[in-house]
Enzyme design. Structure first.
Site, mmCIF file in Angstrom:
data_model
loop_
_atom_site.group_PDB
_atom_site.id
_atom_site.type_symbol
_atom_site.label_atom_id
_atom_site.label_comp_id
_atom_site.label_asym_id
_atom_site.label_seq_id
_atom_site.Cartn_x
_atom_site.Cartn_y
_atom_site.Cartn_z
ATOM 1 N N SER A 1 0.807 -1.230 0.000
ATOM 2 C CA SER A 1 0.000 0.000 0.000
ATOM 3 C C SER A 1 0.834 1.271 0.000
ATOM 4 C CB SER A 1 -0.899 0.024 1.237
ATOM 5 O OG SER A 1 -1.701 -1.095 1.262
ATOM 6 N N CYS B 1 -14.154 -7.632 19.106
ATOM 7 C CA CYS B 1 -15.293 -6.729 18.895
ATOM 8 C C CYS B 1 -16.563 -7.173 19.630
ATOM 9 C CB CYS B 1 -15.571 -6.581 17.400
ATOM 10 S SG CYS B 1 -15.248 -8.053 16.439
ATOM 11 N N HIS C 1 -22.438 -5.727 14.900
ATOM 12 C CA HIS C 1 -22.608 -7.042 15.525
ATOM 13 C C HIS C 1 -23.817 -6.979 16.468
ATOM 14 C CE1 HIS C 1 -18.885 -8.183 13.815
ATOM 15 N NE2 HIS C 1 -18.156 -8.407 14.886
HETATM 16 N N1 LIG Z 1 -12.966 -5.699 11.944
HETATM 17 C C1 LIG Z 1 -13.306 -5.763 13.216
HETATM 18 O O1 LIG Z 1 -14.500 -5.690 13.609
HETATM 19 C C2 LIG Z 1 -12.259 -5.900 14.252
HETATM 20 C C3 LIG Z 1 -12.612 -5.719 15.561
HETATM 21 C C4 LIG Z 1 -11.638 -5.864 16.551
HETATM 22 C C5 LIG Z 1 -10.371 -6.156 16.173
HETATM 23 N N2 LIG Z 1 -10.049 -6.320 14.869
HETATM 24 C C6 LIG Z 1 -8.673 -6.629 14.545
HETATM 25 O O2 LIG Z 1 -8.072 -5.531 13.881
HETATM 26 C C7 LIG Z 1 -7.100 -5.990 12.956
HETATM 27 C C8 LIG Z 1 -7.382 -5.420 11.584
HETATM 28 O O3 LIG Z 1 -8.679 -5.772 11.173
HETATM 29 P P1 LIG Z 1 -9.350 -5.156 9.870
HETATM 30 O O4 LIG Z 1 -10.758 -5.588 9.944
HETATM 31 O O5 LIG Z 1 -9.043 -3.710 9.720
HETATM 32 O O6 LIG Z 1 -8.570 -5.960 8.701
HETATM 33 P P2 LIG Z 1 -8.342 -5.543 7.161
HETATM 34 O O7 LIG Z 1 -9.469 -4.716 6.663
HETATM 35 O O8 LIG Z 1 -8.061 -6.828 6.456
HETATM 36 O O9 LIG Z 1 -7.012 -4.640 7.178
HETATM 37 C C9 LIG Z 1 -5.764 -5.157 7.534
HETATM 38 C C10 LIG Z 1 -4.750 -4.033 7.596
HETATM 39 O O10 LIG Z 1 -3.502 -4.577 8.033
HETATM 40 C C11 LIG Z 1 -2.490 -4.213 7.090
HETATM 41 N N3 LIG Z 1 -1.456 -5.243 7.002
HETATM 42 C C12 LIG Z 1 -1.605 -6.539 6.684
HETATM 43 N N4 LIG Z 1 -0.391 -7.154 6.674
HETATM 44 C C13 LIG Z 1 0.525 -6.207 6.980
HETATM 45 C C14 LIG Z 1 1.944 -6.203 7.102
HETATM 46 N N5 LIG Z 1 2.672 -7.309 6.915
HETATM 47 N N6 LIG Z 1 2.563 -5.050 7.440
HETATM 48 C C15 LIG Z 1 1.855 -3.919 7.635
HETATM 49 N N7 LIG Z 1 0.500 -3.851 7.506
HETATM 50 C C16 LIG Z 1 -0.154 -4.989 7.186
HETATM 51 C C17 LIG Z 1 -3.238 -4.097 5.778
HETATM 52 O O11 LIG Z 1 -2.457 -3.342 4.886
HETATM 53 P P3 LIG Z 1 -2.538 -3.595 3.279
HETATM 54 O O12 LIG Z 1 -3.788 -2.898 2.827
HETATM 55 O O13 LIG Z 1 -1.289 -2.918 2.813
HETATM 56 O O14 LIG Z 1 -2.566 -5.057 3.071
HETATM 57 C C18 LIG Z 1 -4.492 -3.371 6.252
HETATM 58 O O15 LIG Z 1 -4.217 -2.008 6.433
HETATM 59 C C19 LIG Z 1 -7.140 -7.507 13.056
HETATM 60 O O16 LIG Z 1 -6.165 -7.913 13.973
HETATM 61 C C20 LIG Z 1 -8.512 -7.787 13.598
HETATM 62 O O17 LIG Z 1 -8.578 -9.014 14.282
HETATM 63 C C21 LIG Z 1 -10.960 -6.183 13.895
#
Ligand SMILES: NC(=O)c1ccc[n+]([C@@H]2O[C@H](COP(=O)([O-])OP(=O)(O)OC[C@H]3O[C@@H](n4cnc5c(N)ncnc54)[C@H](OP(=O)(O)O)[C@@H]3O)[C@@H](O)[C@H]2O)c1
Length: 344
Positions: free
Chosen positions: A40, A130, A242
């Protein structure tokens, strides 16, 4: 002079929401840096009325960062959070990597804000899952009044809880249904469009899933280790928000009216509970909002001192990004951190 804040995972569902919430709540930041994977680099993300160019995590030197909001998954957090903390930033992490570490506080500010001070051990503070976050916001005021003994919860979790790929999959499958295209299940183990999947995260030896285990263990750590909780976590074809059907058994008597009044005055809670068509909250209205909505509060006569209720919240906000920003606000309000530039 304000803080320098890094958002790691800034292109993801949670990271984008973190940037919005930092701007909306006017968090005292002089500078915000958007960071994601190398893929990105250079991508633009919005921060208030500005755009930020995304930087790559492995190239970034965190020495001038005061607060790092992490939402890049467990593996990235396991590797990077200690390195970032070693550079003197406080890491507020959204993944499950550090939640059960005894040296890392697991915080929902409406419930256990005082625990933030434990960040000094590792320089890391964890956000809960969450589903746990919205649940404990609703349980805490009731627990203070009548002491919760046991909770049975069934969740109805939106696809955004599985990241941006989860949202894309629901969209693509729904479109395929109407255009008679191929329905491909990549992110979820079964088709999610017009379906439900009683399986989130991996299976444990006892037959529960890891998502269910997280709700049990995190509720104990945040609220009270004496609370027994059992969960069934289900993925549903909803984009954001949720929902939870919750049955609670208390040590002391509590009526539905008492519970309604307690929750009406509780931080972070909004009660919508009219016994008429549409007199309750649904995930569609909760999306984009900060509150945890509580509806369908009623006495459950099948157990002594029982209540049943329906709890809904935006999983990307209270379930993740908002909670992380509120933790940062706690650190600031309690003067537990100071901006490196100011200190120099
Ligand atoms: N969604 C929810 O409701 C929720 C709630 C609580 C906690 N979480 C936690 O929050 C985290 C993110 O969730 P999300 O829903 O935002 O996921 P997501 O939409 O899939 O986004 C993932 C993010 O992580 C980045 N990333 C992935 N691999 C990376 C790397 N090697 N180095 C640096 N950045 C990297 C991605 O960047 P790129 O775009 O460059 O790949 C993207 O910005 C997870 O741990 C999830 O369990 C999520």
């Amino acid at each position: 002079m304000g803080y320098k804040v890094a958002v790691v995972g800034a292109t993801g569902n949670v990271g984008r929401e973190m940037l919005d919430i930092l701007a909306e709540r006017r968090f005292p930041a002089d500078e915000v840096v958007a960071i994601a994977s190398r893929r990105s680099m250079g991508v633009e993300v919005s921060f208030g009325d500005k755009t930020l160019k995304v930087k790559a995590l492995e190239n970034y030197d965190f020495s001038d960062i005061d607060i790092c909001l992490m939402s890049a998954g467990g593996a990235v957090s396991k590797e990077w959070s200690p390195k970032i903390a070693a550079k003197g930033a406080v890491v507020i992490d959204n993944s499950s990597a550090w939640r059960m570490d005894p040296d890392v506080p697991l915080v929902v500010p409406e419930v256990n804000a005082d625990a933030v001070k434990g960040f000094t051990k590792k320089g890391i503070i964890a956000n809960p899952n969450c589903s746990t976050a919205q649940l404990v916001v609703a349980l805490k005021p009731l627990h203070d009044h009548a002491t919760i003994k046991r909770v049975v919860v069934s969740t109805y979790q939106s696809v955004s809880g599985a990241g941006k790929d989860g949202m894309d999959e629901l969209f693509a499958q729904t479109k395929a249904v109407y255009t008679t295209g191929d329905i491909e299940a990549k992110k979820f183990p079964r088709r999610i469009a017009f379906n439900l999947i009683p399986h989130i995260d991996v299976f444990m030896e006892d037959g529960f899933t890891k998502e269910e285990w997280k709700m049990m263990m995190e509720t104990k750590k945040i609220l009270d280790p004496a609370i027994r909780l059992t969960a069934t976590c289900v993925r549903v074809p909803v984009f954001i928000g949720h929902s939870e059907a919750v049955n609670i058994e208390f040590a002391d008597p509590i009526s539905a009216d008492e519970a309604r009044n307690i929750l009406r005055n509780a931080p972070g809670c909004i009660v919508i509970d009219k016994h008429e068509d549409g007199g309750y909250a649904t995930p569609y209205e909760a999306a984009g909002e900060d509150a945890t909505y509580i509806s369908r509060i009623r006495e459950d006569a099948t157990v002594e001192n029982g209540l049943a209720m329906w709890v809904v919240s935006d999983n990307l906000r209270k379930g993740a990004a908002l909670n992380a920003v509120q933790i940062a606000e706690c650190l600031d309000n309690r003067k537990l951190i100071s901006a490196k530039k100011k200190a120099a």
